[in-house]
Design a protein around this motif. Structure first.
Motif, PDB file in Angstrom:
ATOM      1  N   ARG A  99       3.745   1.769  -0.619  1.00  0.00           N
ATOM      2  CA  ARG A  99       3.200   0.704  -1.467  1.00  0.00           C
ATOM      3  C   ARG A  99       1.985   0.052  -0.809  1.00  0.00           C
ATOM      4  N   ALA A 100       1.219  -0.679  -1.618  1.00  0.00           N
ATOM      5  CA  ALA A 100       0.031  -1.368  -1.119  1.00  0.00           C
ATOM      6  C   ALA A 100       0.426  -2.557  -0.242  1.00  0.00           C
ATOM      7  N   GLU A 101      -0.510  -2.988   0.607  1.00  0.00           N
ATOM      8  CA  GLU A 101      -0.326  -4.230   1.349  1.00  0.00           C
ATOM      9  C   GLU A 101      -0.526  -5.422   0.408  1.00  0.00           C
ATOM     10  N   PRO A 102       0.080  -6.582   0.693  1.00  0.00           N
ATOM     11  CA  PRO A 102       0.866  -6.896   1.889  1.00  0.00           C
ATOM     12  C   PRO A 102       2.333  -6.483   1.792  1.00  0.00           C
ATOM     13  N   ASN A 139       3.607  -3.587   1.818  1.00  0.00           N
ATOM     14  CA  ASN A 139       3.950  -2.501   2.728  1.00  0.00           C
ATOM     15  C   ASN A 139       4.485  -3.038   4.048  1.00  0.00           C
ATOM     16  N   ALA A 140       3.781  -4.015   4.613  1.00  0.00           N
ATOM     17  CA  ALA A 140       4.199  -4.579   5.902  1.00  0.00           C
ATOM     18  C   ALA A 140       5.563  -5.254   5.796  1.00  0.00           C
ATOM     19  N   ALA A 188       4.407   3.318   7.943  1.00  0.00           N
ATOM     20  CA  ALA A 188       3.563   2.644   6.949  1.00  0.00           C
ATOM     21  C   ALA A 188       2.468   3.598   6.497  1.00  0.00           C
ATOM     22  N   PRO A 222       0.382   3.368   3.221  1.00  0.00           N
ATOM     23  CA  PRO A 222      -0.036   2.853   1.905  1.00  0.00           C
ATOM     24  C   PRO A 222      -0.945   3.843   1.186  1.00  0.00           C
ATOM     25  N   ALA A 237      -4.432   0.274  -2.587  1.00  0.00           N
ATOM     26  CA  ALA A 237      -4.907  -1.013  -2.081  1.00  0.00           C
ATOM     27  C   ALA A 237      -5.114  -1.948  -3.265  1.00  0.00           C
ATOM     28  N   GLN A 284       2.239  -9.234  -6.747  1.00  0.00           N
ATOM     29  CA  GLN A 284       0.791  -9.141  -6.529  1.00  0.00           C
ATOM     30  C   GLN A 284       0.035 -10.084  -7.458  1.00  0.00           C
TER      31      GLN A 284
END
Length: 228
Positions: A9-12, A14-15, A30, A32, A35, A58
């Motif tokens: 998945r995209a950040e944030p 993912n983190a 990680a 991604p 974005a 998001q």
């Protein structure tokens, strides 16, 4: 033997997923494949609507200052992560759906009223039946694909668990992996995501709840099965 868990998945987000998986002792990577970025938008007159529909955290993270103009509207959120992001943004969450967007809209429509709903969404979004309610989508963010890292082929050439947090993400994973996927397991956030991934996987697990914690728990269970 333990399987690596690949978070796409995209950040944030993912983190956050990686941190949750590491807390359970998983071998997590990680990776991604998307974005996210904000889109320019203007909030409509809140008096024209009865509620906000929120299907992704998001939308809260990337909505910007225009969101303040809509703070008086009750928010209906899909999943606990989206609800938490809505509350952090100063919104009042009237309902948190434990299923997908369709089931939440069904619940809103069954109230006996015909609410006017403003849907703060992504530029690309999954269509669903509005059940007769006045549903107005307003894109406030976009999620664009990015090139996979140089070690993508090596990561997916061996047995692993891939997490997919959306139908669009599942389709991209399937495209990048290709037809030779019988050694890979998939954990999907919804039935729609699982369907978008297609067939041929070693296993496909659809979580009971559409949230990140349930996905990481499912990955943990898969790893425990492999270790036995």
């Amino acid at each position: 033997m333990t399987l690596p868990v690949i978070v796409t998945r995209a950040e944030p987000g993912n983190a956050a997923t990686v941190a949750r998986a590491r807390n359970l002792g998983l071998d997590v990577r990680a990776v991604p494949l998307f974005a996210a970025h904000a889109l320019g938008w203007q909030a409509p007159d809140p008096g024209d609507f009865d509620a906000l529909l929120l299907t992704s955290a998001q939308a809260l993270r990337l909505s910007g200052p225009e969101l303040e103009r809509l703070a008086a509207l009750p928010a209906y959120a899909v999943g606990s992560a989206t609800a938490a992001a809505a509350e952090a943004a100063g919104l009042t969450v009237a309902m948190t759906g434990s299923g997908d967007a369709q089931s939440l809209v069904d619940a809103m429509a069954s109230s006996g009223k015909t609410p006017r709903i403003l849907w703060l969404c992504g530029r690309e979004r999954t269509a669903f039946d509005a059940r007769g309610v006045a549903l107005v989508p307003l894109p406030v963010y976009a999620v664009d694909p990015v090139d996979p890292p140089s070690d993508w082929e090596a990561l997916t050439a061996a047995p692993a668990i891939l997490l997919t947090h959306s139908a669009r993400g599942a389709a991209r994973i399937a495209e990048l992996v290709g037809p030779d996927r019988g050694h890979l397991s998939l954990v999907a956030i919804s039935g729609a995501a699982a369907a978008a991934a297609g067939e041929g996987w070693a296993t496909v697990t659809v979580t009971e709840r559409p949230d990140d914690a349930a996905m990481v728990t499912a990955a943990h269970h898969l790893c425990q099965k492999v270790q036995k």
